[in-house]
Design a protein around this motif. Sequence first.
Motif, PDB file in Angstrom:
ATOM      1  N   LYS A   1      40.163  40.951  39.136  1.00  0.00           N
ATOM      2  CA  LYS A   1      40.558  40.414  37.835  1.00  0.00           C
ATOM      3  C   LYS A   1      39.561  39.356  37.348  1.00  0.00           C
ATOM      4  O   LYS A   1      39.243  39.273  36.169  1.00  0.00           O
ATOM      5  CB  LYS A   1      41.960  39.801  37.941  1.00  0.00           C
ATOM      6  CG  LYS A   1      42.598  39.515  36.603  1.00  0.00           C
ATOM      7  CD  LYS A   1      44.011  38.998  36.763  1.00  0.00           C
ATOM      8  CE  LYS A   1      44.186  37.753  35.935  1.00  0.00           C
ATOM      9  NZ  LYS A   1      44.565  36.542  36.641  1.00  0.00           N
ATOM     10  N   ASN A   2      39.043  38.565  38.271  1.00  0.00           N
ATOM     11  CA  ASN A   2      38.123  37.485  37.904  1.00  0.00           C
ATOM     12  C   ASN A   2      36.686  37.940  37.703  1.00  0.00           C
ATOM     13  O   ASN A   2      35.991  37.436  36.829  1.00  0.00           O
ATOM     14  CB  ASN A   2      38.154  36.385  38.961  1.00  0.00           C
ATOM     15  CG  ASN A   2      39.284  35.410  38.709  1.00  0.00           C
ATOM     16  OD1 ASN A   2      39.090  34.404  38.045  1.00  0.00           O
ATOM     17  ND2 ASN A   2      40.468  35.747  39.192  1.00  0.00           N
ATOM     18  N   PHE A   3      36.231  38.855  38.541  1.00  0.00           N
ATOM     19  CA  PHE A   3      34.790  39.159  38.545  1.00  0.00           C
ATOM     20  C   PHE A   3      34.466  40.581  38.121  1.00  0.00           C
ATOM     21  O   PHE A   3      33.305  40.902  37.891  1.00  0.00           O
ATOM     22  CB  PHE A   3      34.196  38.869  39.928  1.00  0.00           C
ATOM     23  CG  PHE A   3      34.557  37.509  40.435  1.00  0.00           C
ATOM     24  CD1 PHE A   3      34.257  36.386  39.676  1.00  0.00           C
ATOM     25  CD2 PHE A   3      35.204  37.339  41.644  1.00  0.00           C
ATOM     26  CE1 PHE A   3      34.599  35.116  40.125  1.00  0.00           C
ATOM     27  CE2 PHE A   3      35.553  36.080  42.101  1.00  0.00           C
ATOM     28  CZ  PHE A   3      35.251  34.969  41.342  1.00  0.00           C
ATOM     29  N   TYR A   4      35.467  41.442  38.093  1.00  0.00           N
ATOM     30  CA  TYR A   4      35.280  42.816  37.635  1.00  0.00           C
ATOM     31  C   TYR A   4      34.131  43.454  38.408  1.00  0.00           C
ATOM     32  O   TYR A   4      34.144  43.432  39.634  1.00  0.00           O
ATOM     33  CB  TYR A   4      35.059  42.787  36.104  1.00  0.00           C
ATOM     34  CG  TYR A   4      35.139  44.124  35.413  1.00  0.00           C
ATOM     35  CD1 TYR A   4      36.138  45.046  35.729  1.00  0.00           C
ATOM     36  CD2 TYR A   4      34.222  44.479  34.430  1.00  0.00           C
ATOM     37  CE1 TYR A   4      36.210  46.269  35.088  1.00  0.00           C
ATOM     38  CE2 TYR A   4      34.280  45.695  33.778  1.00  0.00           C
ATOM     39  CZ  TYR A   4      35.279  46.587  34.110  1.00  0.00           C
ATOM     40  OH  TYR A   4      35.332  47.794  33.473  1.00  0.00           O
TER      41      TYR A   4
ATOM     42  N   PHE B   1      29.824  38.002  42.772  1.00  0.00           N
ATOM     43  CA  PHE B   1      30.452  36.678  42.839  1.00  0.00           C
ATOM     44  C   PHE B   1      30.050  35.968  44.131  1.00  0.00           C
ATOM     45  O   PHE B   1      29.630  36.595  45.105  1.00  0.00           O
ATOM     46  CB  PHE B   1      31.979  36.786  42.728  1.00  0.00           C
ATOM     47  CG  PHE B   1      32.625  37.650  43.789  1.00  0.00           C
ATOM     48  CD1 PHE B   1      32.858  38.996  43.552  1.00  0.00           C
ATOM     49  CD2 PHE B   1      33.002  37.113  45.021  1.00  0.00           C
ATOM     50  CE1 PHE B   1      33.453  39.800  44.519  1.00  0.00           C
ATOM     51  CE2 PHE B   1      33.605  37.898  45.994  1.00  0.00           C
ATOM     52  CZ  PHE B   1      33.824  39.260  45.744  1.00  0.00           C
TER      53      PHE B   1
ATOM     54  N   LYS C   1      29.474  32.330  30.787  1.00  0.00           N
ATOM     55  CA  LYS C   1      29.983  32.441  32.154  1.00  0.00           C
ATOM     56  C   LYS C   1      28.846  32.913  33.038  1.00  0.00           C
ATOM     57  O   LYS C   1      27.980  33.669  32.561  1.00  0.00           O
ATOM     58  CB  LYS C   1      31.130  33.463  32.220  1.00  0.00           C
ATOM     59  CG  LYS C   1      32.416  32.959  31.639  1.00  0.00           C
ATOM     60  CD  LYS C   1      33.520  33.983  31.791  1.00  0.00           C
ATOM     61  CE  LYS C   1      34.827  33.437  31.233  1.00  0.00           C
ATOM     62  NZ  LYS C   1      35.810  34.513  31.030  1.00  0.00           N
TER      63      LYS C   1
ATOM     64  N   TRP D   1      33.065  30.899  45.087  1.00  0.00           N
ATOM     65  CA  TRP D   1      34.031  31.138  44.002  1.00  0.00           C
ATOM     66  C   TRP D   1      35.291  31.807  44.548  1.00  0.00           C
ATOM     67  O   TRP D   1      36.397  31.524  44.099  1.00  0.00           O
ATOM     68  CB  TRP D   1      33.430  32.045  42.919  1.00  0.00           C
ATOM     69  CG  TRP D   1      32.152  31.580  42.312  1.00  0.00           C
ATOM     70  CD1 TRP D   1      31.563  30.357  42.479  1.00  0.00           C
ATOM     71  CD2 TRP D   1      31.299  32.341  41.446  1.00  0.00           C
ATOM     72  NE1 TRP D   1      30.396  30.315  41.753  1.00  0.00           N
ATOM     73  CE2 TRP D   1      30.208  31.506  41.122  1.00  0.00           C
ATOM     74  CE3 TRP D   1      31.345  33.621  40.916  1.00  0.00           C
ATOM     75  CZ2 TRP D   1      29.169  31.932  40.283  1.00  0.00           C
ATOM     76  CZ3 TRP D   1      30.337  34.053  40.078  1.00  0.00           C
ATOM     77  CH2 TRP D   1      29.252  33.214  39.765  1.00  0.00           C
TER      78      TRP D   1
ATOM     79  N   ILE E   1      39.526  30.534  44.442  1.00  0.00           N
ATOM     80  CA  ILE E   1      40.633  31.173  43.717  1.00  0.00           C
ATOM     81  C   ILE E   1      41.557  31.962  44.642  1.00  0.00           C
ATOM     82  O   ILE E   1      42.501  32.595  44.182  1.00  0.00           O
ATOM     83  CB  ILE E   1      40.113  32.125  42.603  1.00  0.00           C
ATOM     84  CG1 ILE E   1      39.230  33.233  43.185  1.00  0.00           C
ATOM     85  CG2 ILE E   1      39.377  31.348  41.521  1.00  0.00           C
ATOM     86  CD1 ILE E   1      38.955  34.351  42.194  1.00  0.00           C
TER      87      ILE E   1
ATOM     88  N   ILE F   1      42.924  39.769  42.788  1.00  0.00           N
ATOM     89  CA  ILE F   1      42.512  38.537  42.093  1.00  0.00           C
ATOM     90  C   ILE F   1      40.985  38.497  41.942  1.00  0.00           C
ATOM     91  O   ILE F   1      40.462  38.054  40.921  1.00  0.00           O
ATOM     92  CB  ILE F   1      43.073  37.263  42.788  1.00  0.00           C
ATOM     93  CG1 ILE F   1      43.086  36.090  41.807  1.00  0.00           C
ATOM     94  CG2 ILE F   1      42.290  36.852  44.005  1.00  0.00           C
ATOM     95  CD1 ILE F   1      44.439  35.534  41.574  1.00  0.00           C
TER      96      ILE F   1
END
Length: 300
Positions: free
Chosen positions: A233-236, A240, A51, A244, A248, A230
């Motif tokens: 949750k996705n990138f902590y 980012f 990732k 991106w 989302i 969100i």
Amino acid sequence: MLREDELEKLRKAGKIASEVRRWVEGYVKEGMKILDICEAVENEIKRRGGKPAFPCNVDVNEVGAHYTSPPNDEKIIPENSVVKVDIGVHVDGYIADTAITLCFNYEYLNLKEAAEMALETAIKIAKAGVKVSSLGAAVQNTIERYGLKPIRNLTGHELARYMIHGGTHIPNVASLNGHKLEEGKVYAIEPFTTTMEGEGEIEEGETGNIYRILKEKPPKSKDEKVLFEILRKNFYTLPFALRWAVKISPVKNFYDVFGRLLKSRHIFGYPILVEKKKQPIAQAEHTIIVFKDYVEVTTI
Ligand code: MN
Ligand code: MN
């Protein structure tokens, strides 16, 4: 100390980063859209089972770091430019960070060569217990022998799980920093070079379209909370791209809500870092794991 499963993930991330860097070297050409390069790099990472640990950075000429394409970016790689592509890969949070300079101007080939030679020299002397200031001195000496300047306010850094810039920094000049490389830790070493006409320093410029979560607690208002959750949750804790986040986003008025999260400092935006006298910058970067008597370069 690193466990065997941690080493395995670090090595896998390193291998992917290295493969994508080699692929980039043959792929990037003058006139190409920067957006296409960013997306291609990120896809190549995913295709190999990793990732992106941060958005693909494509930094042109005097821009040293932190530019990625926004959505619908029309910018292209200019002719005769010096381009840095910085690639981050993670496997379960274990990160590899590597970069390459593509030099489309023969006048500046020495910038790339000096950065690569400085990196190689620093890696040669790196092992547990070596002062980071010794690495900085080695980088500086190597670059100055080319008749060039290092960028003194950009540094390498420790890499921890899900953390790009954890703890110790690795200077690119001789310094009074007393920190030492520690066994079982992971570091990125990244010399940056510029010309003698340059200041040898970067300053902050406009937004680079790269962000990260800054606060732990979510905001109170509904839309902000939904978007914040969100993103977290996705990138902590990892950086980012605006690209991106847009993709989302569950909220309709994304740019308004995102703007409010920036204003309330729930999210931080990275500015691009620009050479103070607008001179071109080159960069080389590898990730190393430090063992007692040697280092392993995961991104070789
Ligand atoms: Mn990097
Ligand atoms: Mn780095």
